[in-house]
Design a protein around this motif. Structure first.
Motif, PDB file in Angstrom:
ATOM      1  N   LYS A 124       0.858  -1.197   0.000  1.00  0.00           N
ATOM      2  CA  LYS A 124       0.000   0.000   0.000  1.00  0.00           C
ATOM      3  C   LYS A 124       0.885   1.234   0.000  1.00  0.00           C
ATOM      4  O   LYS A 124       1.696   1.422   0.905  1.00  0.00           O
ATOM      5  N   ASP A 138      -2.484  10.396   3.254  1.00  0.00           N
ATOM      6  CA  ASP A 138      -3.879  10.004   3.471  1.00  0.00           C
ATOM      7  C   ASP A 138      -4.593  11.075   4.293  1.00  0.00           C
ATOM      8  O   ASP A 138      -4.497  11.099   5.513  1.00  0.00           O
ATOM      9  N   LYS A 166     -10.102  13.206   7.597  1.00  0.00           N
ATOM     10  CA  LYS A 166      -9.602  12.959   8.945  1.00  0.00           C
ATOM     11  C   LYS A 166      -9.592  14.273   9.729  1.00  0.00           C
ATOM     12  O   LYS A 166      -9.628  15.352   9.145  1.00  0.00           O
ATOM     13  N   MET A 202       0.408  10.922   8.396  1.00  0.00           N
ATOM     14  CA  MET A 202      -0.144  10.185   7.249  1.00  0.00           C
ATOM     15  C   MET A 202       0.726  10.268   5.998  1.00  0.00           C
ATOM     16  O   MET A 202       0.410   9.699   4.961  1.00  0.00           O
ATOM     17  N   ASP A 228       1.798   6.674   5.255  1.00  0.00           N
ATOM     18  CA  ASP A 228       0.800   5.687   4.849  1.00  0.00           C
ATOM     19  C   ASP A 228       1.234   4.904   3.601  1.00  0.00           C
ATOM     20  O   ASP A 228       0.464   4.117   3.060  1.00  0.00           O
ATOM     21  N   GLU A 251      -9.287   3.678   2.225  1.00  0.00           N
ATOM     22  CA  GLU A 251      -8.802   3.726   0.847  1.00  0.00           C
ATOM     23  C   GLU A 251      -7.719   2.692   0.552  1.00  0.00           C
ATOM     24  O   GLU A 251      -7.565   2.277  -0.590  1.00  0.00           O
ATOM     25  N   ARG A 259      -7.469  -0.448   1.207  1.00  0.00           N
ATOM     26  CA  ARG A 259      -7.992  -1.718   0.696  1.00  0.00           C
ATOM     27  C   ARG A 259      -8.402  -1.593  -0.771  1.00  0.00           C
ATOM     28  O   ARG A 259      -8.349  -2.559  -1.522  1.00  0.00           O
ATOM     29  N   LEU A 310      -2.886  -0.388   7.240  1.00  0.00           N
ATOM     30  CA  LEU A 310      -4.283  -0.458   6.785  1.00  0.00           C
ATOM     31  C   LEU A 310      -5.308   0.071   7.776  1.00  0.00           C
ATOM     32  O   LEU A 310      -6.260   0.712   7.372  1.00  0.00           O
ATOM     33  N   THR A 311      -5.125  -0.244   9.058  1.00  0.00           N
ATOM     34  CA  THR A 311      -6.191   0.147  10.007  1.00  0.00           C
ATOM     35  C   THR A 311      -5.632   0.678  11.325  1.00  0.00           C
ATOM     36  O   THR A 311      -4.664   0.145  11.872  1.00  0.00           O
ATOM     37  N   GLY A 312      -6.296   1.699  11.844  1.00  0.00           N
ATOM     38  CA  GLY A 312      -6.001   2.155  13.194  1.00  0.00           C
ATOM     39  C   GLY A 312      -6.351   1.063  14.201  1.00  0.00           C
ATOM     40  O   GLY A 312      -5.717   0.951  15.255  1.00  0.00           O
ATOM     41  N   ALA A 313      -7.305   0.228  13.853  1.00  0.00           N
ATOM     42  CA  ALA A 313      -7.766  -0.809  14.785  1.00  0.00           C
ATOM     43  C   ALA A 313      -6.667  -1.824  15.129  1.00  0.00           C
ATOM     44  O   ALA A 313      -6.676  -2.408  16.213  1.00  0.00           O
ATOM     45  N   VAL A 358     -16.346  -0.698   4.073  1.00  0.00           N
ATOM     46  CA  VAL A 358     -16.192  -0.677   5.535  1.00  0.00           C
ATOM     47  C   VAL A 358     -17.126  -1.702   6.172  1.00  0.00           C
ATOM     48  O   VAL A 358     -18.203  -1.991   5.643  1.00  0.00           O
ATOM     49  N   TRP A 389       6.060   3.193  11.649  1.00  0.00           N
ATOM     50  CA  TRP A 389       6.777   4.343  12.205  1.00  0.00           C
ATOM     51  C   TRP A 389       6.561   4.347  13.700  1.00  0.00           C
ATOM     52  O   TRP A 389       5.680   3.665  14.219  1.00  0.00           O
TER      53      TRP A 389
END
Ligand code: BES
Ligand code: MN
Ligand code: ZN
Length: 498
Positions: free
Chosen positions: A263, A268, A275, A283, A286, A347, A349, A374-377, A434, A467
């Motif tokens: 990616k 981003d 955001k 970002m 990213d 974005e 994905r 890919l995800t903050g999660a 999502v 990072w």
């Protein structure tokens, strides 16, 4: 930073680094130096709590008898725990401490303790790697710096009892360090400088190592039907790019390649699903997945790995604009599947959907691994000590985990399953981009899996490791870490070279 190997000696000028095994007192070269210094080292140790544990040090300035400006005694820990990464961390700690100290030269004169699994040559080479990785700087945008922050160290000598062996081991590791530095530079570079086109231009530099590099622009991607990737970049003034890097090092050109997909969102902003100001900070990084793939291609080519490998990176900028993609848009991917874009900030994905499909259909690879911030999660789940791993193949998954453990780039596997896949069903298209509020890293991976055919596939969510903002890790000074270069290089070295 100049780095060389020499026969171990206590006679050098500059900083002399000596090793002490946990609980063992001064032996070998440390005992030899102590004798020359009239017992000063033993006395220094005697007035501290130094026990030879990893991270412990005793510093003796201007010792009489020795030529060295200072002696640094460092703990090597228990021999049974002294592996390559412990050696790297030990050397990195020394460099971190001396980098801006005023010292110009450092010489490591460490005996390999009895009872380790390391060979003398590996020990020396991994000391060198730790020193090199810690000496990374990214200072070319500074026009001034306080004197005491200016690096002074310019020369590192690593004492090696098996000099020829150490140089040979280092030859492979040096390319790895170069690949990591390339990846770190790309991640650290500000986004006004590192556009998709500029990233592509830098990737083209790998041609000098024998990597074949192709760059596809928007017109070519449009012809291929890459509506998912192109939708992400359509709000940016800068052209999206797909870079295809090929290293053909296997004996047979026909041998199916391994494929890495990255990616590369050069910035981003979230797009129209903008955001917050704070959420946008960082970002520029990213594109960490793309940086890791590019760095890994460099490392493989530099050591002339006997493998056919392709690296494919999707480079875009995700910006809000009158032409930007809207939440509610439906786009068509290269695979033919349609996607309802409900959040333009999901974005990565979309970029990977087309890059993954392209990798599989064009190259029929042995496997494909994608890397993505890919995800903050994934940071909620794993913090910054593990990357998230998702895979449709247990063997590939186990190999990646083992490679990560060996290289100090740990990964942790998370599940996939139909229950999660259901969460990305769309009311009007083949899927939406999502899921719900829960399992965000998993629904992102489920989305990617819809663009994987029967190819063994693994997805590494590196949002927490690409990072570092908080505590600095031993081998990674600064911000971009270069995470992923080591694990990919090791995976190839352990299983896919003939
Ligand atoms: N690039 C971000 C993920 C990210 C967040 C990486 C923070 C590193 C630090 C990604 O494109 C993103 O915005 N993901 C969203 C997905 C959501 C909209 C489903 C996220 O994680 O919030
Ligand atoms: Mn996003
Ligand atoms: Zn992103």
């Amino acid at each position: 930073m100049q780095l060389s190997f020499a026969a171990p000696s206590v006679a050098g000028s500059g900083v002399l680094v000596l090793g002490v095994t946990e609980g063992a007192g001064l032996g070998g070269l440390a005992a030899e130096a102590d004798e020359v210094a009239g017992g000063a080292l033993k006395r220094a140790v005697g007035v501290t709590r130094f026990a030879g544990k990893p991270g412990q040090t005793v510093e003796v300035l201007a010792p009489s008898g020795l030529k060295a400006s200072r002696v640094l005694l460092i703990g090597l820990g228990k021999p049974s725990a002294l592996d390559s990464s412990a050696a790297e961390r030990a050397a990195a700690g020394v460099i971190g401490r001396l980098f801006t100290s005023g010292e110009k030269e450092v010489a490591f004169a460490l005996d390999l303790p009895k009872g380790t699994k390391l060979k003398p040559a590996e020990f020396a080479a991994h000391l060198a790697l730790g020193a090199r990785l810690r000496s990374y700087t990214f200072n070319h945008y500074r026009t001034k710096q306080r004197d005491e922050h200016e690096p002074t160290l310019t020369k590192i000598t690593v004492g090696a009892s098996d000099l020829g062996g150490a140089k040979k081991s280092w030859a492979a590791l040096e390319g790895l360090a170069d690949g990591m530095f390339f990846a770190r530079d790309l991640v650290n570079e500000p986004p006004n400088v590192l556009s998709p086109a500029e990233f592509a231009r830098r990737a083209k530099g790998l041609a000098k190592l024998g990597v074949k590099v192709e760059v596809l622009g928007e017109a070519e991607m449009k012809k291929l039907g890459m509506g998912a990737l192109l939708g992400v970049g359509q709000g940016s003034d800068r052209e999206s790019q797909l870079v295809v890097m090929q290293w053909n090092g296997a004996r047979s050109k026909k041998d199916a390649p391994v494929a890495f997909v990255g990616k590369g969102v050069c910035f981003d902003s979230g797009g129209l699903s903008l955001k917050t100001g704070a959420g946008m900070m960082g970002m520029k990084g990213d594109m960490g997945g793309a940086a890791a793939v590019t760095g890994a291609m460099q490392a493989l080519a530099a050591r002339k790995a006997r493998v056919n490998a392709v690296g494919i990176i999707g480079l875009v900028e995700n910006m809000p604009d009158g032409k930007a993609q809207r939440p509610d848009d439906v786009v068509k991917s290269m695979s033919g599947q349609t996607i309802e874009v409900l959040n333009t900030d999901a974005e990565g994905r979309l970029v990977l959907a087309d890059a993954l499909w392209y990798a599989q259909t064009r190259f029929k690879p042995k496997f494909v691994i994608d890397l993505a911030t890919l995800t903050g999660a994934i940071m909620v789940a794993l913090g910054s000590d593990h990357a998230g791993l998702f895979s449709n193949d247990d063997r590939l998954s186990d190999r990646i985990m083992a490679a990560g453990r060996a290289e100090g780039e740990a990964v942790w596997r998370l599940p996939l399953g139909d229950g999660y896949d259901k969460l990305i069903k769309s009311k009007i298209a083949d899927m939406k981009n999502v899921g719900g509020p829960y399992a965000g890293s998993i629904t992102a991976a489920q989305f990617l899996q819809r663009f994987v055919d029967k190819t063994p596939w693994a997805h590494l969510d590196i949002a927490g490791v690409a990072w570092q903002d908080g505590e600095q890790k031993a081998l990674t000074p600064g911000w971009g870490t270069g995470w992923g270069v080591r694990v990919l290089n090791r995976l190839v070295a352990d299983h896919y070279e003939k």
